[in-house]
Design a protein around this motif. Structure first.
Motif, short mmCIF file in Angstrom:
data_model
loop_
_atom_site.label_atom_id
_atom_site.label_comp_id
_atom_site.label_asym_id
_atom_site.label_seq_id
_atom_site.Cartn_x
_atom_site.Cartn_y
_atom_site.Cartn_z
N LYS A 1 13.09 -0.48 -17.20
CA LYS A 1 14.42 -0.02 -17.60
C LYS A 1 14.40 0.81 -18.87
O LYS A 1 15.39 1.44 -19.21
N ARG B 1 17.23 1.20 -24.46
CA ARG B 1 17.03 2.09 -23.32
C ARG B 1 16.06 3.23 -23.66
O ARG B 1 15.31 3.70 -22.82
N ILE C 1 22.85 1.87 -11.52
CA ILE C 1 23.05 0.80 -10.54
C ILE C 1 24.26 1.13 -9.69
O ILE C 1 24.94 2.14 -9.90
N THR D 1 19.40 -10.79 -23.42
CA THR D 1 19.99 -10.24 -22.20
C THR D 1 20.02 -11.25 -21.06
O THR D 1 20.95 -11.27 -20.26
N ASP E 1 21.16 -3.58 -17.67
CA ASP E 1 21.55 -2.97 -16.40
C ASP E 1 22.80 -2.12 -16.53
O ASP E 1 22.99 -1.17 -15.76
N ARG F 1 13.79 -7.08 -20.59
CA ARG F 1 13.73 -5.63 -20.73
C ARG F 1 12.33 -5.16 -21.13
O ARG F 1 12.01 -3.99 -20.97
N THR G 1 21.84 1.50 -16.94
CA THR G 1 20.93 2.10 -15.96
C THR G 1 21.72 2.51 -14.72
O THR G 1 22.90 2.22 -14.57
N ARG H 1 31.49 -0.34 -15.76
CA ARG H 1 30.40 -0.84 -16.61
C ARG H 1 30.74 -0.64 -18.08
O ARG H 1 30.44 -1.50 -18.93
N SER I 1 10.36 -4.84 -17.54
CA SER I 1 10.91 -4.02 -16.47
C SER I 1 10.83 -2.54 -16.83
O SER I 1 10.65 -2.19 -18.00
N SER J 1 23.40 -12.51 -19.28
CA SER J 1 23.57 -12.32 -17.83
C SER J 1 24.03 -13.62 -17.15
O SER J 1 24.94 -13.62 -16.32
N VAL K 1 23.97 -8.98 -12.95
CA VAL K 1 23.32 -7.91 -13.70
C VAL K 1 22.99 -8.47 -15.08
O VAL K 1 23.58 -9.46 -15.51
N ASP K 2 22.05 -7.83 -15.76
CA ASP K 2 21.82 -8.22 -17.15
C ASP K 2 22.38 -7.14 -18.06
O ASP K 2 22.90 -6.12 -17.62
#
Length: 464
Positions: free
Chosen positions: A9, A102, A208, A187, A203, A4, A206, A215, A7, A191, A199-200
């Protein structure tokens, strides 16, 4: 190293850019906090409904009560969360996004933010009430400060620590906020072990191709899997992981297994996290309040401040003030008079609307005639008087003291004067502005004499 951090994210937006429902994944959060399964053990006494510790509660009540039990949560915040359940839910939603990583820690969510190291972002979906969402660093500090008895003397920091505590019969192995921090930090492992690398952990929060509801259920399954695991109800997959057999969020056709993620088409994805029109209006209103606050703080144009309506970062009060300048200060400092014969203090006097509380900047506060200090009127009169820096040495003429009418009173001891200063002195006023009575002068003289005795010689430079 956690993926994370490498990325995009983590939410990063320019200043004043609102966080939309798509940014928040609001439908996912709504599914999490509306789940009615009372299956989580709350280790703290409930501040919501007076339940005893270790009662079974929903995820929403578990998370909200954890925030309210944090030492860093102010009494004002706790009272607001108790009185307004909707605000409590929204505050917990934003805290959860901070918890999983996040939300960027440079983000702030109240319009009157003064620091330049953070960016302001309205969150209209979560700001329908009068409460303040504060900023990301404060949210994170509230979660980090939470204290759980089983985390003493060492806080669990890895899934292996949780596994060790589960084996010794400790359940829950840590508090809910710390468990989510651990899952976010590991994460990649999560995953591989639970999502087959599909996915992790981050994710799930986010945008997706999987539905928000599926989710949310996968997140609750994962949290329950580690939070409610016991040595009897779980079996190890590896040295630091577990799988709880009686997980209520598991796939109905596969007891104990992770629920399947429901894949959506592009058309179905477009129907999720849609911003309603009224939230766009709320966003525009909050941005306007932010711009008005910045204009009020500008040192170059203080006279252009109009009516402001902003929310306090802690007290969630509505602030409206009208400050209209009626004149400019004339004459040099030391004359004490303007051209029209009035004092400089009278020339700068302005009209202030006291119908609602007013927040001043430090400079405005110090120069205001309306601040609630016991010395306010006396300091206002001193503005027009010529001021000289105090010197303990003898002067041929004492101009500094002839401008202020002093009433002689019995001398104070050092302790009495210290108490007087702590109880009566304005903490925002400069020290040089508070040299208006004999007691201050005597206090400095006594301090100087003590220093001289300790040094063993006279003051340097020599007295005039």
């Amino acid at each position: 190293m956690s993926s994370r951090r490498q990325s995009p994210k983590i939410l990063k937006k320019s200043d004043n850019a609102p966080l939309t429902r798509a940014d928040l994944q609001y439908d996912l959060l709504a599914s999490l906090f509306s789940d009615t399964n009372e299956v989580f053990t709350d280790p703290f006494p409930s501040q919501l409904d007076n339940r005893a510790a270790r009662s079974r509660v929903t995820f929403r009540n578990l998370y909200v009560n954890a925030i309210m039990n944090s030492p860093k949560a102010s009494k004002l915040l706790k009272d607001k969360m108790s009185d307004t359940p909707e605000f409590a839910t929204h505050f917990a939603m934003l805290s959860l996004l901070t918890n999983v990583g996040r939300i960027n820690t440079t983000m702030s969510f109240f319009p009157e933010m003064k620091t330049t190291i953070r960016t302001y972002h309205p969150v209209p979906a979560l700001q329908r009430t009068s409460g303040s969402l504060q900023d990301a660093p404060r949210l994170k500090s509230i979660l980090k400060a939470l204290v759980y008895d089983c985390d003493s003397p060492k806080l669990a920091t890895t899934l292996r620590d949780c596994r060790s505590r589960i084996d010794t019969g400790i359940s829950p192995p840590t508090h809910i906020a710390n468990l989510i921090f651990i899952l976010a930090n590991e994460t990649i492992s999560v995953s591989k072990l639970h999502f087959s690398g599909e996915v992790d952990f981050l994710d799930l929060f986010t945008s997706i191709r999987f539905s928000s509801h599926s989710r949310a259920r996968a997140f609750l399954w994962l949290v329950y899997n580690y939070y409610e695991a016991t040595a009897q109800s779980s079996k190890p997959l590896e040295s630091d992981t577990v799988r709880t057999e009686n997980n209520p969020f598991s796939d109905p056709s596969r007891p104990g297994e992770r629920p399947l993620l429901e894949e959506l088409t592009e058309a179905e994805s477009a129907l999720e996290n849609v911003d309603p029109d009224d939230e766009n209006e709320i966003s525009e209103k909050l941005i306007s309040q932010r711009m008005q606050f910045l204009a009020a703080q500008s040192p170059k144009e203080p006279s252009k401040v109009g009516k402001n309506s902003v929310k306090d970062d802690e007290s969630v009060m509505s602030i409206e003030s009208t400050v209209k300048s009626k004149g400019k200060r004339r004459g040099a400092l030391g004359t004490g008079k303007a051209k029209n014969g009035k004092s400089a203090a009278d020339a700068t006097e302005g009209f202030v609307d006291h119908s609602t509380p007013i927040r001043f900047s430090d400079v405005q506060y110090r120069s205001s005639l309306y601040r609630s200090s016991p010395m306010q009127m006396r300091q206002a009169r001193l503005i027009a008087a010529p001021m000289h820096r105090y010197s303990p040495y003898a002067r041929s003429h004492e101009r500094h003291w002839t401008n202020v009418a002093l009433t002689r009173s019995p001398p104070r001891t050092l302790l009495e004067h210290a108490w007087h200063v702590a109880a009566r002195t304005d903490p925002l006023a400069d020290s040089d502005e508070e040299m208006e009575d004999e007691h201050c002068r005597n206090d400095y003289v006594q301090r100087l004499n003590i220093v001289c005795r300790l040094r063993g010689k006279s003051p340097t430079p020599e007295p005039e």
